[in-house]
Design a protein around this motif. Structure first.
Motif, PDB file in Angstrom:
ATOM      1  N   TYR A  26     -56.380 -15.763  -3.091  1.00 16.57           N
ATOM      2  CA  TYR A  26     -55.635 -15.910  -1.920  1.00 16.57           C
ATOM      3  C   TYR A  26     -55.292 -17.120  -1.356  1.00 16.57           C
ATOM      4  CZ  TYR A  26     -53.200 -14.653   2.190  1.00 16.57           C
ATOM      5  OH  TYR A  26     -52.321 -14.957   3.390  1.00 16.57           O
ATOM      6  N   HIS A  27     -56.519 -18.156  -1.215  1.00 15.09           N
ATOM      7  CA  HIS A  27     -56.389 -19.191  -0.711  1.00 15.09           C
ATOM      8  C   HIS A  27     -56.612 -20.396  -1.666  1.00 15.09           C
ATOM      9  CE1 HIS A  27     -55.722 -18.313   3.509  1.00 15.09           C
ATOM     10  NE2 HIS A  27     -56.594 -17.290   3.213  1.00 15.09           N
ATOM     11  N   ARG A  30     -55.165 -24.673  -0.787  1.00 18.80           N
ATOM     12  CA  ARG A  30     -55.307 -24.981   0.666  1.00 18.80           C
ATOM     13  C   ARG A  30     -54.729 -26.505   1.068  1.00 18.80           C
ATOM     14  NH1 ARG A  30     -60.186 -22.269   3.154  1.00 18.80           N
ATOM     15  NH2 ARG A  30     -60.511 -20.435   1.713  1.00 18.80           N
ATOM     16  N   GLN A 101     -44.464 -23.835  -0.841  1.00 18.63           N
ATOM     17  CA  GLN A 101     -44.782 -23.740   0.206  1.00 18.63           C
ATOM     18  C   GLN A 101     -45.475 -22.309   0.173  1.00 18.63           C
ATOM     19  OE1 GLN A 101     -45.338 -25.690   3.588  1.00 18.63           O
ATOM     20  NE2 GLN A 101     -46.749 -24.075   2.985  1.00 18.63           N
ATOM     21  N   HIS A 103     -47.269 -21.265  -2.113  1.00 20.81           N
ATOM     22  CA  HIS A 103     -48.611 -21.236  -2.832  1.00 20.81           C
ATOM     23  C   HIS A 103     -49.561 -22.045  -2.070  1.00 20.81           C
ATOM     24  CE1 HIS A 103     -46.551 -18.706  -5.753  1.00 20.81           C
ATOM     25  NE2 HIS A 103     -45.634 -19.511  -5.688  1.00 20.81           N
ATOM     26  N   ASP A 105     -51.452 -23.204   1.464  1.00 19.62           N
ATOM     27  CA  ASP A 105     -51.758 -22.563   2.889  1.00 19.62           C
ATOM     28  C   ASP A 105     -51.429 -23.704   3.929  1.00 19.62           C
ATOM     29  OD1 ASP A 105     -52.719 -20.294   1.786  1.00 19.62           O
ATOM     30  OD2 ASP A 105     -54.720 -21.270   1.626  1.00 19.62           O
ATOM     31  N   GLN A 106     -51.509 -24.901   3.897  1.00 20.65           N
ATOM     32  CA  GLN A 106     -51.201 -25.837   4.842  1.00 20.65           C
ATOM     33  C   GLN A 106     -49.792 -26.398   4.986  1.00 20.65           C
ATOM     34  OE1 GLN A 106     -53.839 -29.081   4.497  1.00 20.65           O
ATOM     35  NE2 GLN A 106     -52.233 -30.452   4.021  1.00 20.65           N
ATOM     36  N   LYS A 151     -43.000 -24.739   6.972  1.00 20.02           N
ATOM     37  CA  LYS A 151     -43.921 -24.775   7.994  1.00 20.02           C
ATOM     38  C   LYS A 151     -43.694 -26.046   8.964  1.00 20.02           C
ATOM     39  CE  LYS A 151     -47.804 -22.236   5.937  1.00 20.02           C
ATOM     40  NZ  LYS A 151     -48.837 -22.280   5.548  1.00 20.02           N
TER      41      LYS A 151
END
Length: 176
Positions: A26-27, A30, A101, A103, A105-106, A151
């Motif tokens: 999932y992460h 990062r 984005q 894929h 996390d930040q 984001k």
């Protein structure tokens, strides 16, 4: 030290390995996609997902003065293949970042590049005419980026009519 703390066994790691092979992580991404900005010049490459800023970029380094960075592999033969970020529809750049984005996390270092006078035909809301950049143009692009899942927008850079580059701290319409 590990009293009442379960320590994974070899079998636990095997189960995890099989789960990752089946479902992925999932992460897994990062960090932002590198290189960005100055790092790309050091590595003689483009800045990751972003288009080149100029075929030959002039940068002011605090200790040594101006340094000129040509785009990687720039030559008379390859010149037509390089297009400045200032001369393209920023929605295309936003689309690329939005795809990545999903894929990462930040937030990524998305920069919008605009000319103070927008060339004709780049943005449909300008009705095909050359026109000055306004806060409306920036808001349209910011809203588009938001709807695409971006984001944050890291910088907004403007290339002025007198061939100067202005960052967001100096751009009147950017700080509103």
């Amino acid at each position: 030290m590990f009293t009442n703390i379960p320590v994974p066994t070899k079998e636990d790691w095997q189960v995890l390995k099989e789960a990752v092979m089946q479902d992925g992580l999932y992460h897994q991404n990062r960090m932002a996609v590198a290189p960005n900005g100055s790092i790309s010049y050091i590595n003689d490459t483009t800045a990751s997902l972003h288009p080149i800023i100029n075929r030959i970029e002039e940068r002011q380094e605090s200790k040594i003065g101006k340094i000129y960075y040509p785009a990687p592999y720039l030559s008379n033969d390859t010149m037509p293949y390089y297009k400045s970020a200032y001369d393209m529809d920023m929605r295309k750049v936003i689309d690329i970042y939005a795809a990545a984005q999903e894929h990462v996390d930040q937030g990524m270092s998305l920069t919008l590049f605009m000319r103070s006078t927008i060339p004709a035909g780049i943005y449909d809301w300008k009705n095909g005419r050359t026109d000055k950049m306004t806060t409306r143009d920036l808001n349209i692009l910011r809203n588009y980026a938001h709807k695409k899942g971006i984001k944050s927008i890291y910088y907004i850079r403007t290339f002025t009519d007198d061939q100067q580059e202005v960052g967001s701290n100096e751009c009147e319409s950017c700080v509103i």
